[in-house]
Write an enzyme that holds these catalytic residues in place. Structure first.
Site, mmCIF file in Angstrom:
data_model
loop_
_atom_site.group_PDB
_atom_site.id
_atom_site.type_symbol
_atom_site.label_atom_id
_atom_site.label_comp_id
_atom_site.label_asym_id
_atom_site.label_seq_id
_atom_site.Cartn_x
_atom_site.Cartn_y
_atom_site.Cartn_z
ATOM 1 C CG ASP A 1 -1.801 -1.061 1.044
ATOM 2 O OD1 ASP A 1 -2.164 -1.631 0.045
ATOM 3 O OD2 ASP A 1 -2.591 -1.315 2.361
HETATM 4 P P1 NAP Z 1 1.014 -3.794 3.240
HETATM 5 O O1 NAP Z 1 0.106 -3.070 2.127
HETATM 6 O O2 NAP Z 1 0.195 -4.698 4.190
HETATM 7 O O3 NAP Z 1 1.542 -5.047 2.285
HETATM 8 C C1 NAP Z 1 2.485 -6.253 2.643
HETATM 9 C C2 NAP Z 1 2.851 -6.922 1.510
HETATM 10 O O4 NAP Z 1 4.001 -7.730 2.147
HETATM 11 C C3 NAP Z 1 1.571 -7.681 0.938
HETATM 12 O O5 NAP Z 1 1.287 -7.489 -0.347
HETATM 13 C C4 NAP Z 1 2.147 -9.305 1.096
HETATM 14 O O6 NAP Z 1 2.153 -9.805 -0.393
HETATM 15 C C5 NAP Z 1 3.877 -9.037 1.385
HETATM 16 N N1 NAP Z 1 4.165 -10.129 2.276
HETATM 17 C C6 NAP Z 1 3.630 -10.518 3.328
HETATM 18 N N2 NAP Z 1 4.432 -11.389 4.207
HETATM 19 C C7 NAP Z 1 5.836 -11.651 3.158
HETATM 20 C C8 NAP Z 1 6.984 -12.206 3.328
HETATM 21 N N3 NAP Z 1 7.070 -13.089 4.346
HETATM 22 N N4 NAP Z 1 7.765 -12.178 2.328
HETATM 23 C C9 NAP Z 1 7.422 -11.176 1.466
HETATM 24 N N5 NAP Z 1 6.505 -10.503 1.359
HETATM 25 C C10 NAP Z 1 5.589 -10.601 2.012
HETATM 26 O O7 NAP Z 1 2.213 -3.331 3.856
HETATM 27 P P2 NAP Z 1 2.676 -1.808 3.820
HETATM 28 O O8 NAP Z 1 2.892 -1.380 2.350
HETATM 29 O O9 NAP Z 1 3.813 -1.991 4.892
HETATM 30 O O10 NAP Z 1 1.540 -1.271 4.169
HETATM 31 C C11 NAP Z 1 0.845 -0.871 5.571
HETATM 32 C C12 NAP Z 1 -0.362 -0.804 5.795
HETATM 33 O O11 NAP Z 1 -1.088 -1.210 6.880
HETATM 34 C C13 NAP Z 1 -1.041 0.593 4.963
HETATM 35 O O12 NAP Z 1 -2.150 0.300 4.440
HETATM 36 C C14 NAP Z 1 -1.362 1.247 6.464
HETATM 37 O O13 NAP Z 1 -2.141 2.083 6.282
HETATM 38 C C15 NAP Z 1 -1.866 -0.020 7.286
HETATM 39 N N6 NAP Z 1 -1.537 0.515 8.700
HETATM 40 C C16 NAP Z 1 -0.369 0.779 9.133
HETATM 41 C C17 NAP Z 1 -0.448 1.219 10.439
HETATM 42 C C18 NAP Z 1 0.835 1.425 11.011
HETATM 43 O O14 NAP Z 1 0.872 2.298 12.365
HETATM 44 N N7 NAP Z 1 1.914 1.216 10.557
HETATM 45 C C19 NAP Z 1 -1.546 1.055 11.282
HETATM 46 C C20 NAP Z 1 -2.714 0.768 10.758
HETATM 47 C C21 NAP Z 1 -2.741 0.344 9.502
HETATM 48 P P3 NAP Z 1 2.353 -11.338 -0.503
HETATM 49 O O15 NAP Z 1 1.135 -11.947 0.334
HETATM 50 O O16 NAP Z 1 2.164 -11.623 -1.824
HETATM 51 O O17 NAP Z 1 3.507 -12.028 -0.151
#
Ligand code: NAP
Length: 460
Positions: free
Chosen positions: A387
């Site tokens: 994301d």
């Molecule tokens: P993300 O959008 O959740 O994407 C994570 C990606 O990691 C997935 O597409 C997954 O694809 C891949 N993945 C998972 N396990 C893996 C592994 N072992 N090896 C390789 N790839 C792996 O993560 P992000 O880009 O960090 O975004 C964070 C999201 O969380 C945002 O939407 C944000 O708004 C939300 N959020 C964050 C917080 C905060 O405080 N940080 C709080 C609430 C919400 P595959 O399944 O294809 O591997």
């Protein structure tokens, strides 16, 4: 002990808490900040133990021993990845303590026909109300994060109206209590309803939104403590509770801002229950790249930017990412890390993991600092992020995450994306970045892929 010494100790601990918060605002000073805050807590405890109202110490020492042993065990054995649920548990206990102090104060004054002035009664009611709902709310948050309770939002028809009505009845009990403080029915009904409201407040929220909810609950627990301070006439509780209350609130607002969501949407939007949304430019073929080719691209680059995300955390790939950086740096490649404020699942998630792997702070760049660098970056390596690198947030006004600031990986000369397959991120949206010409997908668990990349780079 003269009262002014105790007040001076409280003042000192308040100053130490502020210095602690200031220190924690930057990774480099965060550890020192923690020490200030810990020392501040010690000073506050010493000051409280000097209060002349204390008639016996045995119960206090018993509590101190149990609390210290529990804290030590949790500190030693709870893994870094379980930190969000561990924090939720701490909030639950903090709030329970505030609520119990309020209940005992009420019992002490009213069960035997005594009375409190209206200011203290108001503070006490506020403390018990916030303390009770925070206790059960934090326990549900902890259960969801630990996977003991379903992580998906639990919804039922008319939920928001039901919740609002329940809150209104709870507040009405508080108001009635104010008018007739001696009617214990109002008091205990308010406590019971607040406990139920805490559960109902958190169950419709998906586990991925729990960090925002927790920092909000943290804020409530802080405000409950401040109210306790007013009820008991204790200055350190007022200072620490207010600091806690407002820092939690500011953190929640900042997290919502970084996700481009409103607080209302997080609390009542049931985000995560449906993963629908329009996506522009997502479709067609995703281009794959092999390990050897990827290693060559990295080894002969001038600048490489690593973009870690939630996948790096689940794969626990932070140590091997540093090994790869070192292998590249030995070859003269400039390495940087791009940190998105909401990458991962809790604030500072990436900073904590990279610090654990001893990645130098000087190599970490925030969103505003690194984005202008992408056009001159030879390879951007996306490690389990999705994301936070979705160009739809910038380019597609119809996207549910439209307006969320992103790391502009698509502007790099080449983006290599490490993920296991075609899994979506937290938002459940497709990511057009993966279909772009300048993007190459490297499938597999991030830790395994990075380990193989290190081996290949060493061979070159
Ligand atoms: P993300 O959008 O959740 O994407 C994570 C990606 O990691 C997935 O597409 C997954 O694809 C891949 N993945 C998972 N396990 C893996 C592994 N072992 N090896 C390789 N790839 C792996 O993560 P992000 O880009 O960090 O975004 C964070 C999201 O969380 C945002 O939407 C944000 O708004 C939300 N959020 C964050 C917080 C905060 O405080 N940080 C709080 C609430 C919400 P595959 O399944 O294809 O591997």
């Amino acid at each position: 002990m003269p009262a002014y010494i105790i007040e001076l100790l409280y003042l000192l601990s308040g100053v130490l808490f502020i210095m602690g918060l200031r220190g924690m605002s930057h990774p480099e000073t965060a550890r020192r900040g923690m020490f200030y805050a810990e020392f501040g807590m010690l000073v506050a405890i010493v000051g409280t133990l000097m209060q002349h109202e204390i008639v016996r110490y045995d119960w206090i020492i018993g509590g101190l021993v149990i609390g210290s042993v529990a804290g030590l065990i949790m500190g030693l054995w709870v893994p870094m990845t379980a930190m969000p649920q561990r924090t939720a548990l701490s909030h639950a206990f903090g709030a329970l303590a505030a609520a119990l102090v309020g209940v005992s104060e009420y019992y002490r004054h009213y069960q035997f026909g005594g009375h409190l002035d209206s200011f203290k009664l108001g503070a006490l009611g506020f403390e018990v109300l916030l303390g009770s709902l925070t206790t059960t709310g934090s326990l549900v948050a902890c259960g969801k994060l630990q996977g003991v309770l379903p992580g998906k939002p639990l919804l039922f028809k008319g939920q928001n109206i039901f919740n609002m009505t329940l809150l209104a009845v709870t507040v009405a009990c508080f108001v009635c209590l104010f008018a007739k403080p001696g009617v214990v029915f109002y008091f205990y009904t308010m406590v019971a309803l607040a406990l139920v409201f805490g559960v109902l407040l958190v169950i419709p929220i998906g586990s991925a939104d729990m960090p925002v909810v927790m920092s909000l609950l943290n804020s409530y627990a802080g405000l409950a403590s401040a109210a306790t301070g007013f009820a008991l006439g204790n200055n350190v509780l007022i200072i620490a509770g207010t600091l806690d209350g407002f820092s939690g609130l500011i953190l929640s607002i900042l997290m919502c801002k970084a996700m481009n969501r409103s607080m209302g949407n997080v609390l009542f939007g049931a985000f995560g229950s449906v993963a629908e949304g329009t996506s522009s430019g997502a479709g067609g073929e995703m281009r794959e790249i092999g390990i050897e080719d990827a290693a060559t691209q990295l080894a002969y680059a001038r600048q490489v930017v690593f973009v870690p995300g939630y996948g790096m955390a689940t794969a626990q790939a932070q140590h091997v990412i540093r090994e790869l950086s070192e292998a590249l740096e030995e070859r003269g490649v400039t390495v940087k890390y791009a940190i998105h404020p909401v990458a991962g699942r809790m604030p500072g998630h990436m900073n904590v993991l990279l610090a654990e792997a001893n990645v130098p702070y000087s190599e970490l760049y925030e969103l505003e600092q690194i984005n202008p660098d992408f056009p001159s970056t030879d390879v951007a390596v996306v490690v389990g992020a999705n994301d936070v690198v979705n160009p739809d947030a910038r380019d597609n006004p119809g996207s549910p995450i439209s307006g969320m600031p992103i790391l502009e990986v698509d502007r790099a000369k080449l983006a290599i994306v490490l993920k296991r397959g075609k899994g979506r991120g937290f938002s459940g949206l497709e990511n057009p970045l993966f279909f772009k010409e300048k993007t190459a997908m490297l499938y597999g668990d991030a830790k395994e892929t990075l380990t193989r990349l290190v081996q290949e780079v060493h061979k070159l």
